[in-house]
Design an enzyme around this catalytic site. Structure first.
Site, PDB file in Angstrom:
ATOM      1  N   VAL A  13       0.547  56.348  47.364  1.00  0.00           N
ATOM      2  CA  VAL A  13       0.723  56.602  45.934  1.00  0.00           C
ATOM      3  C   VAL A  13      -0.509  56.083  45.210  1.00  0.00           C
ATOM      4  O   VAL A  13      -0.882  54.914  45.359  1.00  0.00           O
ATOM      5  CB  VAL A  13       1.989  55.905  45.395  1.00  0.00           C
ATOM      6  CG1 VAL A  13       2.131  56.146  43.892  1.00  0.00           C
ATOM      7  CG2 VAL A  13       3.218  56.390  46.149  1.00  0.00           C
ATOM      8  N   ARG A  54      -5.898  70.000  49.421  1.00  0.00           N
ATOM      9  CA  ARG A  54      -5.193  70.897  50.356  1.00  0.00           C
ATOM     10  C   ARG A  54      -6.167  71.878  51.007  1.00  0.00           C
ATOM     11  O   ARG A  54      -5.983  72.266  52.171  1.00  0.00           O
ATOM     12  CB  ARG A  54      -4.103  71.667  49.615  1.00  0.00           C
ATOM     13  CG  ARG A  54      -2.950  70.802  49.137  1.00  0.00           C
ATOM     14  CD  ARG A  54      -1.835  71.664  48.562  1.00  0.00           C
ATOM     15  NE  ARG A  54      -0.812  70.872  47.884  1.00  0.00           N
ATOM     16  CZ  ARG A  54      -0.640  70.825  46.566  1.00  0.00           C
ATOM     17  NH1 ARG A  54      -1.418  71.573  45.775  1.00  0.00           N
ATOM     18  NH2 ARG A  54       0.308  70.073  46.037  1.00  0.00           N
ATOM     19  N   ASP A  68       3.252  58.460  31.878  1.00  0.00           N
ATOM     20  CA  ASP A  68       2.467  57.461  31.163  1.00  0.00           C
ATOM     21  C   ASP A  68       3.006  56.075  31.506  1.00  0.00           C
ATOM     22  O   ASP A  68       4.089  55.690  31.068  1.00  0.00           O
ATOM     23  CB  ASP A  68       2.559  57.713  29.656  1.00  0.00           C
ATOM     24  CG  ASP A  68       1.704  56.747  28.852  1.00  0.00           C
ATOM     25  OD1 ASP A  68       1.040  55.880  29.450  1.00  0.00           O
ATOM     26  OD2 ASP A  68       1.703  56.867  27.610  1.00  0.00           O
ATOM     27  N   ASN A  95      -4.266  51.652  40.515  1.00  0.00           N
ATOM     28  CA  ASN A  95      -5.573  51.930  39.927  1.00  0.00           C
ATOM     29  C   ASN A  95      -5.503  52.223  38.435  1.00  0.00           C
ATOM     30  O   ASN A  95      -6.491  52.035  37.718  1.00  0.00           O
ATOM     31  CB  ASN A  95      -6.199  53.130  40.659  1.00  0.00           C
ATOM     32  CG  ASN A  95      -7.418  53.657  39.961  1.00  0.00           C
ATOM     33  OD1 ASN A  95      -8.449  52.999  39.892  1.00  0.00           O
ATOM     34  ND2 ASN A  95      -7.326  54.865  39.419  1.00  0.00           N
ATOM     35  N   TYR A 160      -8.965  43.021  27.461  1.00  0.00           N
ATOM     36  CA  TYR A 160      -9.108  43.750  28.731  1.00  0.00           C
ATOM     37  C   TYR A 160      -9.469  42.789  29.858  1.00  0.00           C
ATOM     38  O   TYR A 160      -8.866  42.810  30.934  1.00  0.00           O
ATOM     39  CB  TYR A 160     -10.172  44.828  28.588  1.00  0.00           C
ATOM     40  CG  TYR A 160     -10.545  45.484  29.906  1.00  0.00           C
ATOM     41  CD1 TYR A 160      -9.707  46.423  30.492  1.00  0.00           C
ATOM     42  CD2 TYR A 160     -11.728  45.145  30.571  1.00  0.00           C
ATOM     43  CE1 TYR A 160     -10.037  47.019  31.698  1.00  0.00           C
ATOM     44  CE2 TYR A 160     -12.063  45.727  31.784  1.00  0.00           C
ATOM     45  CZ  TYR A 160     -11.209  46.664  32.343  1.00  0.00           C
ATOM     46  OH  TYR A 160     -11.534  47.238  33.547  1.00  0.00           O
ATOM     47  N   LYS A 164      -7.311  41.852  33.313  1.00  0.00           N
ATOM     48  CA  LYS A 164      -7.816  41.992  34.681  1.00  0.00           C
ATOM     49  C   LYS A 164      -7.872  40.642  35.399  1.00  0.00           C
ATOM     50  O   LYS A 164      -7.792  40.593  36.633  1.00  0.00           O
ATOM     51  CB  LYS A 164      -9.194  42.651  34.655  1.00  0.00           C
ATOM     52  CG  LYS A 164      -9.136  44.131  34.267  1.00  0.00           C
ATOM     53  CD  LYS A 164      -8.267  44.940  35.228  1.00  0.00           C
ATOM     54  CE  LYS A 164      -8.296  46.423  34.946  1.00  0.00           C
ATOM     55  NZ  LYS A 164      -7.515  47.215  35.931  1.00  0.00           N
ATOM     56  N   THR A 194     -17.564  56.379  35.411  1.00  0.00           N
ATOM     57  CA  THR A 194     -16.214  56.950  35.371  1.00  0.00           C
ATOM     58  C   THR A 194     -15.776  57.343  33.971  1.00  0.00           C
ATOM     59  O   THR A 194     -14.634  57.775  33.789  1.00  0.00           O
ATOM     60  CB  THR A 194     -15.195  55.938  35.923  1.00  0.00           C
ATOM     61  OG1 THR A 194     -15.235  54.760  35.096  1.00  0.00           O
ATOM     62  CG2 THR A 194     -15.502  55.563  37.363  1.00  0.00           C
TER      63      THR A 194
END
Length: 265
Positions: A13, A54, A68, A95, A160, A164, A194
């Site tokens: 997952v 795939r 969400d 993640n 933030y 973390k 990213t």
């Protein structure tokens, strides 16, 4: 390189699977033979990713679940959805995360709450619920994605960085608490291309930090290699590892003052 069983379907997952590091984790786990449950808010990018996986790995099961995780109770809803799909995760990649940049006094209270819900509470609840299932089946792997911001105070990313720091401490504690059946590793990535800066509200990293940038693919490979090797934590990138090693030799107050000066420029 740890491979999924050839006889049983082993599910991985990946949260935050619509972009960036999540894409890299999904592709690398598919290479290792894991069936995938991709989870993020945005459904269209995940369907595109599922189709590309795939095409490269015919017959591999790839499912998409749009949700969400910044909403209270979302982690339990995700676990309920997995049960309905008949999925018991062997691997959980925590993640999904959100950043907020800029002076704390200018940030929205609602946005701060949503970030803490996502970065801290949902991650904790998913780890707990998935960890229970993994412990019962006698095997499991949980990767927590922290940040270089977890290593010290981060003016300009204050909330933030604190979220973390929780992820790092929590993950390193679970590494010992859930062993040996469930392996927990914390990945501490640095700057990656990213789109984090734009998503965090226009954050621009200090010039000195831009030399540490590595690709999401490289960071994801470092994280998965450490996870399947049973390591407690790992920092991605040579320069980041050097900075993490040097961090205890400078005062936290000094680190905060340096970052505050950069923020004000």
């Amino acid at each position: 390189m740890r491979q999924a069983s050839n006889t049983d379907t082993c599910w991985a997952v990946v949260t935050g699977a619509s972009s960036g590091l999540g894409l890299a984790f999904a592709r690398l786990l598919a290479q290792r033979g894991y069936a995938l449950l991709l989870m993020a808010r945005r459904e269209a990018p995940m369907h595109a990713l599922a189709g590309s996986i795939r095409a490269v790995h015919p017959g591999l099961q790839v499912r998409v679940h749009a949700q969400d995780l910044s909403r209270p109770g979302a982690a339990s809803e995700l676990m309920t959805a997995m049960t309905a799909l008949g999925i018991t995760p062997t691997v959980l990649i925590n993640n999904a995360g959100r950043g907020l940049a800029g002076p704390l006094l200018e940030q929205s209270a609602a946005a701060l709450r949503a970030m803490i819900e996502l970065n801290v509470l949902s991650l904790m609840e998913l780890s707990q619920e998935a960890g229970r299932l993994m412990a019962r089946q006698g095997e499991g792997y949980i990767l927590q994605v922290a940040s270089m911001a977890s290593l010290g105070p981060t003016p300009g990313l204050a909330a933030y960085g604190a979220s973390k720091a929780f992820v790092r401490s929590f993950g390193e504690a679970l590494h010992a608490e859930l062993a040996p059946a469930v392996r927990v590793t914390t990945l501490i990535p640095g700057l990656m291309d990213t789109g984090f800066g734009d998503a965090a509200g226009g954050y621009e990293a200090p010039r000195w930090a831009r030399a540490t940038v590595i690709t999401p693919e490289a960071a994801a490979e470092i994280g998965l290699t450490a996870l399947f090797a049973g390591r407690s934590s790992v920092v991605s990138g040579r320069l980041n590892r050097l900075m993490a090693w040097l961090s205890p030799f400078t005062s936290r107050a000094g680190q905060a003052r340096m970052l505050a000066r950069d923020m004000r420029r």
